[in-house]
Write a protein that holds these residues in place. Structure first.
Motif, PDB file in Angstrom:
ATOM      1  N   TRP A 192      95.073  73.981  64.314  1.00  0.00           N
ATOM      2  CA  TRP A 192      95.755  72.844  63.684  1.00  0.00           C
ATOM      3  C   TRP A 192      97.274  72.939  63.890  1.00  0.00           C
ATOM      4  CZ3 TRP A 192      96.770  68.294  62.200  1.00  0.00           C
ATOM      5  CH2 TRP A 192      97.757  68.025  61.238  1.00  0.00           C
ATOM      6  N   LEU A 193      97.827  74.147  63.793  1.00  0.00           N
ATOM      7  CA  LEU A 193      99.276  74.299  63.967  1.00  0.00           C
ATOM      8  C   LEU A 193      99.722  73.876  65.355  1.00  0.00           C
ATOM      9  CD1 LEU A 193      99.913  77.674  62.077  1.00  0.00           C
ATOM     10  CD2 LEU A 193     100.696  75.390  61.406  1.00  0.00           C
ATOM     11  N   GLU A 194      98.836  74.046  66.341  1.00  0.00           N
ATOM     12  CA  GLU A 194      99.160  73.583  67.700  1.00  0.00           C
ATOM     13  C   GLU A 194      99.281  72.066  67.772  1.00  0.00           C
ATOM     14  OE1 GLU A 194      95.977  75.114  69.994  1.00  0.00           O
ATOM     15  OE2 GLU A 194      96.580  77.224  69.799  1.00  0.00           O
ATOM     16  N   LEU A 195      98.531  71.355  66.895  1.00  0.00           N
ATOM     17  CA  LEU A 195      98.504  69.887  66.908  1.00  0.00           C
ATOM     18  C   LEU A 195      99.418  69.262  65.858  1.00  0.00           C
ATOM     19  CD1 LEU A 195      94.627  69.516  67.192  1.00  0.00           C
ATOM     20  CD2 LEU A 195      96.274  69.291  69.047  1.00  0.00           C
ATOM     21  N   ARG A 196      99.851  70.062  64.893  1.00  0.00           N
ATOM     22  CA  ARG A 196     100.591  69.544  63.738  1.00  0.00           C
ATOM     23  C   ARG A 196     101.859  68.807  64.139  1.00  0.00           C
ATOM     24  NH1 ARG A 196     104.723  71.827  60.998  1.00  0.00           N
ATOM     25  NH2 ARG A 196     105.039  71.207  58.807  1.00  0.00           N
ATOM     26  N   ASP A 202     107.659  65.772  58.160  1.00  0.00           N
ATOM     27  CA  ASP A 202     108.901  65.579  57.406  1.00  0.00           C
ATOM     28  C   ASP A 202     109.438  66.891  56.848  1.00  0.00           C
ATOM     29  OD1 ASP A 202     108.869  62.898  57.848  1.00  0.00           O
ATOM     30  OD2 ASP A 202     108.213  62.317  55.838  1.00  0.00           O
ATOM     31  N   ASP A 203     108.535  67.814  56.538  1.00  0.00           N
ATOM     32  CA  ASP A 203     108.956  69.070  55.905  1.00  0.00           C
ATOM     33  C   ASP A 203     108.036  70.192  56.362  1.00  0.00           C
ATOM     34  OD1 ASP A 203     106.606  68.775  54.422  1.00  0.00           O
ATOM     35  OD2 ASP A 203     107.641  67.832  52.741  1.00  0.00           O
ATOM     36  N   ASP A 204     107.970  71.255  55.568  1.00  0.00           N
ATOM     37  CA  ASP A 204     107.217  72.451  55.955  1.00  0.00           C
ATOM     38  C   ASP A 204     105.762  72.408  55.505  1.00  0.00           C
ATOM     39  OD1 ASP A 204     107.278  75.047  57.205  1.00  0.00           O
ATOM     40  OD2 ASP A 204     107.232  75.967  55.214  1.00  0.00           O
ATOM     41  N   ALA A 205     105.304  71.272  54.959  1.00  0.00           N
ATOM     42  CA  ALA A 205     103.918  71.163  54.484  1.00  0.00           C
ATOM     43  C   ALA A 205     102.949  71.532  55.598  1.00  0.00           C
ATOM     44  CB  ALA A 205     103.643  69.752  53.990  1.00  0.00           C
ATOM     45  N   LEU A 206     101.942  72.343  55.279  1.00  0.00           N
ATOM     46  CA  LEU A 206     100.963  72.748  56.291  1.00  0.00           C
ATOM     47  C   LEU A 206     100.076  71.582  56.692  1.00  0.00           C
ATOM     48  CD1 LEU A 206      99.472  74.801  58.043  1.00  0.00           C
ATOM     49  CD2 LEU A 206      98.140  75.472  56.023  1.00  0.00           C
ATOM     50  N   PHE A 207      99.489  70.909  55.704  1.00  0.00           N
ATOM     51  CA  PHE A 207      98.537  69.844  56.005  1.00  0.00           C
ATOM     52  C   PHE A 207      99.200  68.483  55.793  1.00  0.00           C
ATOM     53  CE2 PHE A 207      95.686  73.414  54.767  1.00  0.00           C
ATOM     54  CZ  PHE A 207      95.135  73.610  56.035  1.00  0.00           C
ATOM     55  N   LEU A 208      99.123  67.659  56.836  1.00  0.00           N
ATOM     56  CA  LEU A 208      99.849  66.385  56.865  1.00  0.00           C
ATOM     57  C   LEU A 208      98.892  65.202  56.915  1.00  0.00           C
ATOM     58  CD1 LEU A 208     102.400  67.350  59.664  1.00  0.00           C
ATOM     59  CD2 LEU A 208     102.732  67.565  57.183  1.00  0.00           C
ATOM     60  N   SER A 209      99.381  64.072  56.423  1.00  0.00           N
ATOM     61  CA  SER A 209      98.671  62.806  56.585  1.00  0.00           C
ATOM     62  C   SER A 209      98.994  62.223  57.955  1.00  0.00           C
ATOM     63  CB  SER A 209      99.110  61.826  55.490  1.00  0.00           C
ATOM     64  OG  SER A 209     100.467  61.457  55.695  1.00  0.00           O
ATOM     65  N   ARG A 210      98.402  61.088  58.267  1.00  0.00           N
ATOM     66  CA  ARG A 210      98.695  60.396  59.531  1.00  0.00           C
ATOM     67  C   ARG A 210     100.181  60.089  59.665  1.00  0.00           C
ATOM     68  NH1 ARG A 210      94.133  57.830  61.980  1.00  0.00           N
ATOM     69  NH2 ARG A 210      92.254  57.941  60.683  1.00  0.00           N
ATOM     70  N   ILE A 215      99.828  65.889  52.842  1.00  0.00           N
ATOM     71  CA  ILE A 215      98.603  65.165  52.513  1.00  0.00           C
ATOM     72  C   ILE A 215      98.413  65.138  50.991  1.00  0.00           C
ATOM     73  CG2 ILE A 215      97.050  67.170  52.604  1.00  0.00           C
ATOM     74  CD1 ILE A 215      95.048  65.287  54.093  1.00  0.00           C
ATOM     75  N   SER A 216      97.900  64.026  50.490  1.00  0.00           N
ATOM     76  CA  SER A 216      97.695  63.884  49.039  1.00  0.00           C
ATOM     77  C   SER A 216      96.348  64.461  48.635  1.00  0.00           C
ATOM     78  CB  SER A 216      97.763  62.412  48.639  1.00  0.00           C
ATOM     79  OG  SER A 216      96.642  61.703  49.147  1.00  0.00           O
ATOM     80  N   VAL A 220      92.533  64.230  50.518  1.00  0.00           N
ATOM     81  CA  VAL A 220      91.648  65.383  50.761  1.00  0.00           C
ATOM     82  C   VAL A 220      90.264  65.108  50.190  1.00  0.00           C
ATOM     83  CG1 VAL A 220      91.252  67.825  50.257  1.00  0.00           C
ATOM     84  CG2 VAL A 220      93.548  67.029  50.829  1.00  0.00           C
ATOM     85  N   GLN A 221      90.205  64.617  48.957  1.00  0.00           N
ATOM     86  CA  GLN A 221      88.913  64.307  48.332  1.00  0.00           C
ATOM     87  C   GLN A 221      88.126  63.313  49.180  1.00  0.00           C
ATOM     88  OE1 GLN A 221      90.577  62.954  44.626  1.00  0.00           O
ATOM     89  NE2 GLN A 221      90.040  64.834  43.544  1.00  0.00           N
ATOM     90  N   LYS A 222      88.799  62.279  49.651  1.00  0.00           N
ATOM     91  CA  LYS A 222      88.151  61.239  50.451  1.00  0.00           C
ATOM     92  C   LYS A 222      87.617  61.801  51.765  1.00  0.00           C
ATOM     93  CE  LYS A 222      89.265  56.667  52.431  1.00  0.00           C
ATOM     94  NZ  LYS A 222      89.416  56.990  53.854  1.00  0.00           N
ATOM     95  N   ARG A 223      88.428  62.598  52.442  1.00  0.00           N
ATOM     96  CA  ARG A 223      88.013  63.163  53.738  1.00  0.00           C
ATOM     97  C   ARG A 223      86.852  64.147  53.568  1.00  0.00           C
ATOM     98  NH1 ARG A 223      89.781  60.787  58.441  1.00  0.00           N
ATOM     99  NH2 ARG A 223      89.583  62.809  59.481  1.00  0.00           N
ATOM    100  N   PHE A 224      86.880  64.981  52.531  1.00  0.00           N
ATOM    101  CA  PHE A 224      85.799  65.941  52.322  1.00  0.00           C
ATOM    102  C   PHE A 224      84.482  65.205  52.044  1.00  0.00           C
ATOM    103  CE2 PHE A 224      88.129  70.084  50.940  1.00  0.00           C
ATOM    104  CZ  PHE A 224      88.879  70.036  52.108  1.00  0.00           C
TER     105      PHE A 224
END
Length: 299
Positions: A192-196, A202-210, A215-216, A220-224
């Protein structure tokens, strides 16, 4: 602004600034105290100093009439007790009038978990789409470390030590934990870090939205849930169920309740002990199926 409201606002600022409680805890306490303020006029309270144990019981009676369930009632009384403790510390009350009012006992529901085969099916996402890679990395690290949803979405890249296979999280009550994650989680986070960077973070957040933002929790709940359907699981997949599954599987394999407590970040061992009931259910079903003297209806 009423005196009731002003004191509640000051208390919530205290929780946020000095206690540094989580936004969710602040929201829950704020909601409960707002409801209590709305009921205060019906009970004849204009100042908190007028509140005694009988009036606290009136709050509880009105709450029950409005259909409040035992677990929510316990939360409401807990918020009120904590608020009154603060008022006592501020010198606005001589004693806490909610201390002697017992919360109703809520039925203790055993958490549901996903069995290992279904976990493996859920995590069998092998699609080279950036969002699918992100989702698998989230699923792997959440199940691999038993994270809370808030802990997952708040991970920054600087919180990772992939060389040692660890992640740093901030749990309830601003308590820090360093947790091991499995090799599979490390591999998918690296992928994922290769694609991030494609998302223009915008910042150092690991998991991002589109949109490249953190990511909110709702996303996450919706995607899972969507992946649960796509991977053919019969039960609804949500983040907390993955945390329950992590705890159950760890306890079944290790039997080490203290270690599971540390991994989950539970302040009290009693919170973790609910998983011993699940483990016993598993053992009991094995016993019933295997032990000669447990087979019913046979002589």
């Amino acid at each position: 602004m009423s005196g009731l409201q002003a004191s509640v606002d000051q208390y919530l600022r205290y929780l946020k600034v000095e206690r540094q409680l989580s936004p969710l805890t602040l929201l829950n306490y704020g909601r409960q105290l707002q409801v209590i303020i709305s009921m205060a006029a019906d009970i004849g309270i204009q100042h908190w100093a007028q509140c005694d144990s009988n009036k606290v019981k009136r709050f509880a009676v009105l709450s029950r009439k409005h259909g409040l369930q035992p677990a929510s009632m316990a939360l409401r009384l807990s918020a009120l007790r904590s608020f009154f403790d603060w008022l006592v510390a501020q010198g606005e009350l001589d004693a806490n009038p909610a201390k002697g009012v017992a919360s109703p006992k809520a039925p203790r529901h055993l958490p549901k978990n996903i069995d290992v085969d279904d976990i493996n099916r859920l995590l069998d996402i092998d699609i080279n789409d950036p969002l699918a890679v992100r989702d698998r990395a989230m699923l792997e690290i959440m199940y691999g470390a038993g994270l809370r949803l808030s802990e997952l979405v708040n991970i920054d890249c600087r919180h990772l030590d992939l060389a040692s296979g660890e992640v740093w999280v901030m749990g309830k009550g601003s308590k820090e934990r360093r947790l091991p994650v499995g090799r599979s989680a490390v591999q998918w986070v690296e992928h994922w870090l290769e694609l991030r960077l494609l998302f223009g973070p915008d910042d150092d957040a690991l998991f991002l939205s589109r949109q490249g933002k953190r990511i909110s929790a709702r996303n996450v709940q919706k995607r899972f849930a969507e992946w649960g359907v796509r991977q053919g699981l019969n039960s609804h997949v949500h983040p907390h169920k993955l945390r329950h599954s992590f705890a159950t599987h760890m306890l079944e394999s290790s039997g080490d309740l203290r270690a599971v407590q540390e991994l989950l970040g539970h302040a009290n061992l009693s919170t973790t002990q609910i998983y011993t009931h699940l483990d016993f259910q598993h053992l009991a079903s094995v016993y019933d199926a295997a032990h000669p003297r447990a087979r019913r209806g046979k002589s």
